[in-house]
Design a protein around this motif. Structure first.
Motif, PDB file in Angstrom:
ATOM      1  N   ASP A   1       2.793  -2.059   5.436  1.00 44.60           N
ATOM      2  CA  ASP A   1       1.714  -1.637   6.330  1.00 44.60           C
ATOM      3  C   ASP A   1       2.057  -0.271   6.917  1.00 44.60           C
ATOM      4  OD1 ASP A   1       3.543  -2.084   8.476  1.00 44.60           O
ATOM      5  OD2 ASP A   1       2.883  -4.164   8.634  1.00 44.60           O
ATOM      6  N   ILE A   2       1.114   0.277   7.670  1.00 44.68           N
ATOM      7  CA  ILE A   2       1.310   1.618   8.230  1.00 44.68           C
ATOM      8  C   ILE A   2       2.449   1.658   9.242  1.00 44.68           C
ATOM      9  CG2 ILE A   2      -0.393   1.440  10.094  1.00 44.68           C
ATOM     10  CD1 ILE A   2      -1.159   4.432   9.228  1.00 44.68           C
ATOM     11  N   ASP A   3       2.692   0.550   9.927  1.00 41.92           N
ATOM     12  CA  ASP A   3       3.787   0.529  10.896  1.00 41.92           C
ATOM     13  C   ASP A   3       5.140   0.723  10.217  1.00 41.92           C
ATOM     14  OD1 ASP A   3       2.113   0.198  13.105  1.00 41.92           O
ATOM     15  OD2 ASP A   3       2.078  -1.971  12.856  1.00 41.92           O
ATOM     16  N   GLN A   4       5.319   0.127   9.038  1.00 40.14           N
ATOM     17  CA  GLN A   4       6.553   0.325   8.301  1.00 40.14           C
ATOM     18  C   GLN A   4       6.679   1.788   7.862  1.00 40.14           C
ATOM     19  OE1 GLN A   4       6.948  -1.754   4.528  1.00 40.14           O
ATOM     20  NE2 GLN A   4       9.184  -1.749   4.684  1.00 40.14           N
TER      21      GLN A   4
ATOM     22  N   MET B   1       0.842  -1.176   0.000  1.00 40.33           N
ATOM     23  CA  MET B   1       0.000   0.000   0.000  1.00 40.33           C
ATOM     24  C   MET B   1       0.885   1.237   0.000  1.00 40.33           C
ATOM     25  SD  MET B   1      -3.178   0.831   2.446  1.00 40.33           S
ATOM     26  CE  MET B   1      -4.190   2.188   2.001  1.00 40.33           C
ATOM     27  N   LYS B   2       0.398   2.281  -0.629  1.00 41.50           N
ATOM     28  CA  LYS B   2       1.138   3.530  -0.679  1.00 41.50           C
ATOM     29  C   LYS B   2       0.770   4.426   0.511  1.00 41.50           C
ATOM     30  CE  LYS B   2       1.832   3.766  -5.641  1.00 41.50           C
ATOM     31  NZ  LYS B   2       1.253   2.503  -6.041  1.00 41.50           N
ATOM     32  N   TYR B   3       1.784   5.137   1.003  1.00 39.74           N
ATOM     33  CA  TYR B   3       1.609   6.076   2.108  1.00 39.74           C
ATOM     34  C   TYR B   3       2.304   7.383   1.761  1.00 39.74           C
ATOM     35  CZ  TYR B   3       0.178   2.037   4.835  1.00 39.74           C
ATOM     36  OH  TYR B   3      -0.490   0.922   5.286  1.00 39.74           O
ATOM     37  N   MET B   4       1.649   8.484   2.103  1.00 33.35           N
ATOM     38  CA  MET B   4       2.268   9.807   1.994  1.00 33.35           C
ATOM     39  C   MET B   4       2.877  10.128   3.351  1.00 33.35           C
ATOM     40  SD  MET B   4       1.909  11.238  -1.026  1.00 33.35           S
ATOM     41  CE  MET B   4       2.206  12.957  -0.720  1.00 33.35           C
ATOM     42  N   LEU B   5       4.131  10.485   3.333  1.00 39.06           N
ATOM     43  CA  LEU B   5       4.799  10.966   4.527  1.00 39.06           C
ATOM     44  C   LEU B   5       4.921  12.474   4.335  1.00 39.06           C
ATOM     45  CD1 LEU B   5       7.620   8.263   4.749  1.00 39.06           C
ATOM     46  CD2 LEU B   5       5.248   8.139   5.551  1.00 39.06           C
ATOM     47  N   LEU B   6       4.061  13.206   5.015  1.00 39.29           N
ATOM     48  CA  LEU B   6       3.931  14.658   4.828  1.00 39.29           C
ATOM     49  C   LEU B   6       4.784  15.387   5.860  1.00 39.29           C
ATOM     50  CD1 LEU B   6       0.068  14.610   4.356  1.00 39.29           C
ATOM     51  CD2 LEU B   6       1.785  14.838   2.557  1.00 39.29           C
ATOM     52  N   ILE B   7       5.711  16.161   5.385  1.00 41.54           N
ATOM     53  CA  ILE B   7       6.669  16.844   6.247  1.00 41.54           C
ATOM     54  C   ILE B   7       6.178  18.265   6.520  1.00 41.54           C
ATOM     55  CG2 ILE B   7       9.047  17.668   6.439  1.00 41.54           C
ATOM     56  CD1 ILE B   7       9.667  15.459   4.246  1.00 41.54           C
ATOM     57  N   TYR B   8       6.043  18.606   7.791  1.00 44.20           N
ATOM     58  CA  TYR B   8       5.605  19.949   8.175  1.00 44.20           C
ATOM     59  C   TYR B   8       6.777  20.730   8.739  1.00 44.20           C
ATOM     60  CZ  TYR B   8       0.882  18.534   7.274  1.00 44.20           C
ATOM     61  OH  TYR B   8      -0.256  18.113   6.644  1.00 44.20           O
ATOM     62  N   SER B   9       6.705  22.033   8.590  1.00 47.12           N
ATOM     63  CA  SER B   9       7.743  22.921   9.090  1.00 47.12           C
ATOM     64  C   SER B   9       7.091  24.241   9.484  1.00 47.12           C
ATOM     65  CB  SER B   9       8.798  23.158   8.001  1.00 47.12           C
ATOM     66  OG  SER B   9       9.875  23.911   8.515  1.00 47.12           O
TER      67      SER B   9
ATOM     68  N   VAL C   1      -2.676   6.315   1.083  1.00 44.26           N
ATOM     69  CA  VAL C   1      -3.134   6.846  -0.194  1.00 44.26           C
ATOM     70  C   VAL C   1      -4.192   5.888  -0.757  1.00 44.26           C
ATOM     71  CG1 VAL C   1      -2.438   7.441  -2.550  1.00 44.26           C
ATOM     72  CG2 VAL C   1      -0.914   7.937  -0.628  1.00 44.26           C
ATOM     73  N   MET C   2      -5.334   6.427  -1.100  1.00 41.41           N
ATOM     74  CA  MET C   2      -6.400   5.602  -1.662  1.00 41.41           C
ATOM     75  C   MET C   2      -6.072   5.287  -3.115  1.00 41.41           C
ATOM     76  SD  MET C   2      -9.834   7.263   0.124  1.00 41.41           S
ATOM     77  CE  MET C   2     -10.242   8.172  -1.282  1.00 41.41           C
ATOM     78  N   ASP C   3      -6.475   4.086  -3.553  1.00 43.56           N
ATOM     79  CA  ASP C   3      -6.297   3.791  -4.970  1.00 43.56           C
ATOM     80  C   ASP C   3      -7.400   4.515  -5.754  1.00 43.56           C
ATOM     81  OD1 ASP C   3      -8.652   2.300  -4.936  1.00 43.56           O
ATOM     82  OD2 ASP C   3      -7.638   0.376  -4.926  1.00 43.56           O
ATOM     83  N   THR C   4      -7.408   4.374  -7.050  1.00 41.98           N
ATOM     84  CA  THR C   4      -8.343   5.144  -7.865  1.00 41.98           C
ATOM     85  C   THR C   4      -9.799   4.823  -7.588  1.00 41.98           C
ATOM     86  OG1 THR C   4      -8.070   3.541  -9.646  1.00 41.98           O
ATOM     87  CG2 THR C   4      -6.713   5.528  -9.745  1.00 41.98           C
ATOM     88  N   SER C   5     -10.078   3.643  -7.059  1.00 40.94           N
ATOM     89  CA  SER C   5     -11.472   3.321  -6.738  1.00 40.94           C
ATOM     90  C   SER C   5     -11.939   4.082  -5.504  1.00 40.94           C
ATOM     91  CB  SER C   5     -11.651   1.818  -6.517  1.00 40.94           C
ATOM     92  OG  SER C   5     -11.039   1.423  -5.298  1.00 40.94           O
ATOM     93  N   GLY C   6     -11.005   4.362  -4.586  1.00 43.26           N
ATOM     94  CA  GLY C   6     -11.341   5.103  -3.371  1.00 43.26           C
ATOM     95  C   GLY C   6     -12.217   4.337  -2.411  1.00 43.26           C
ATOM     96  N   LEU C   7     -12.388   3.052  -2.644  1.00 42.47           N
ATOM     97  CA  LEU C   7     -13.317   2.290  -1.842  1.00 42.47           C
ATOM     98  C   LEU C   7     -12.670   1.526  -0.688  1.00 42.47           C
ATOM     99  CD1 LEU C   7     -15.534   0.837  -4.717  1.00 42.47           C
ATOM    100  CD2 LEU C   7     -15.963   2.837  -3.286  1.00 42.47           C
ATOM    101  N   GLU C   8     -11.347   1.389  -0.690  1.00 39.43           N
ATOM    102  CA  GLU C   8     -10.721   0.602   0.353  1.00 39.43           C
ATOM    103  C   GLU C   8     -10.670   1.317   1.680  1.00 39.43           C
ATOM    104  OE1 GLU C   8      -7.443   3.189  -0.895  1.00 39.43           O
ATOM    105  OE2 GLU C   8      -9.031   2.199  -1.955  1.00 39.43           O
ATOM    106  N   MET C   9     -10.933   2.613   1.715  1.00 38.19           N
ATOM    107  CA  MET C   9     -10.905   3.361   2.960  1.00 38.19           C
ATOM    108  C   MET C   9     -12.273   3.293   3.569  1.00 38.19           C
ATOM    109  SD  MET C   9      -8.007   4.499   3.657  1.00 38.19           S
ATOM    110  CE  MET C   9      -6.439   4.501   2.909  1.00 38.19           C
TER     111      MET C   9
END
Length: 121
Positions: free
Chosen positions: A89-92, A1-9, A113-121
């Motif tokens: 997984d999210i832990d990784q 699964m894809k994850y966005m790691l969003l960096i804030y500053s 990140v949701m896939d194009t179907s957007g249904l897995e969330m």
């Protein structure tokens, strides 16, 4: 699964860093990006331009477009960059986010990140 790691500053945390700390931060990002690439986990990553260059666009009820300067949210923190990673997984993903030097100064958000179907969330 894809994850966005969003960096804030925020300007205060960045301004408080010495030149050596900024160099260390850059080096740590380069090393992490190299590791993620070698493991085949890095999909994409980038730093973002200063928030002063941001434009926020919204469409009103009458379909009129409004464009304002700067980010929409009135907050000190701003999105400074991101990594898009493919993890088991999210832990990784959390493990990699915790290794980002930015987590010491403000925060790194981990978001599936949701896939194009957007249904897995």
């Amino acid at each position: 699964m894809k994850y966005m790691l969003l960096i804030y500053s925020n300007p205060e945390s960045w301004a408080s860093l010495s030149a050596e700390q900024r160099d260390d931060l850059t080096r740590a990002h380069q090393e992490l990006a190299t590791e993620l690439t070698e493991q085949g986990l890095l999909v994409s990553s980038a730093g973002l331009a200063d928030p002063i260059t941001t434009r926020t666009v919204s469409i009103g009820d009458d379909n009129s477009r409004t464009t304002t300067d700067g980010p929409y949210a009135e907050a000190k923190e701003h999105l400074a960059g991101f990594y898009l990673v493919e993890c088991e997984d999210i832990d990784q993903a959390i493990g990699y986010a915790a290794r980002m030097p930015d987590a010491q100064y403000v925060a790194v958000e981990v978001r599936p990140v949701m896939d194009t179907s957007g249904l897995e969330m």
